[in-house]
Scaffold this active site. Structure first.
Site, PDB file in Angstrom:
ATOM      1  N   CYS A  84       0.994  -1.131   0.302  1.00 28.82           N
ATOM      2  CA  CYS A  84       0.067  -0.057  -0.011  1.00 28.82           C
ATOM      3  C   CYS A  84       0.712   1.391  -0.026  1.00 28.82           C
ATOM      4  O   CYS A  84       1.409   1.668   0.833  1.00 28.82           O
ATOM      5  CB  CYS A  84      -0.784   0.038   1.143  1.00 28.82           C
ATOM      6  SG  CYS A  84      -1.727   1.531   1.327  1.00 28.82           S
ATOM      7  N   CYS A  87      -0.330   3.989   2.853  1.00 29.41           N
ATOM      8  CA  CYS A  87       0.584   3.429   4.019  1.00 29.41           C
ATOM      9  C   CYS A  87       1.776   3.810   4.386  1.00 29.41           C
ATOM     10  O   CYS A  87       2.118   4.252   5.325  1.00 29.41           O
ATOM     11  CB  CYS A  87       0.243   1.805   4.099  1.00 29.41           C
ATOM     12  SG  CYS A  87      -1.425   1.358   4.094  1.00 29.41           S
TER      13      CYS A  87
END
Length: 167
Positions: A84, A87
């Site tokens: 991600c 993230c």
């Protein structure tokens, strides 16, 4: 062109030479990526890199009840995944928050892919997902999804912690 040595010690990057146009597409990166990937897979010790953080604790679903639900202080839970991009963008801000608010809350990180039961139970649909827990329950209106700046994270945490103090 990248020359890949037989040991994972150093890599040398040579700038490609463009002859006809500065807009010419360089398709030589695809074989490079595949070659690097195969070389990387030969060294299992390099495959899993553990991030070392000062205030953020990586937990799994077996530790969730003890660490989050039974905590005496509020707990900020960040659901993340290695793949991600947002993230990774928010990680420095989360680390900052864990240090800045260390007397007021605990910060934990949960890997999305390794903990499917928690993902299903708390209906985590977007990453990164932030959920604040207090006294064993999710605080209403505390759920946030997506990357945010340090300033927005501070506003979010200050608002939620203030609502806990008032309640």
């Amino acid at each position: 062109m990248l020359s890949i040595p037989t040991t994972p010690s150093t890599y040398t990057l040579h700038k490609p030479h463009y002859t006809s146009s500065i807009f010419k597409t360089n398709h030589s990166l695809l074989p490079f990526r595949n070659q690097l990937k195969s070389r990387f897979q030969q060294y299992p010790s390099l495959q899993k890199v553990t991030s070392i953080t000062c205030g953020v604790t990586l937990i799994d679903q077996t530790q969730f009840s003890e660490t989050v639900l039974k905590s005496d202080v509020p707990v900020l839970v960040e659901f993340v995944a290695e793949w991600c991009g947002p993230c990774r963008l928010i990680a420095p801000a989360i680390e900052w928050a864990s240090q800045e608010y260390k007397d007021k809350l605990k910060v934990v990180k949960i890997d999305h892919d390794s903990n499917p039961q928690l993902i299903e139970e708390y209906r985590v649909y977007g990453l990164p997902a932030l959920i604040l827990f207090h006294k064993g329950k999710e605080i209403g209106e505390s759920r946030r999804e997506g990357a945010m700046t340090k300033v927005k994270l501070k506003e979010y945490l200050d608002g939620v912690l203030e609502s806990i103090a008032v309640a």
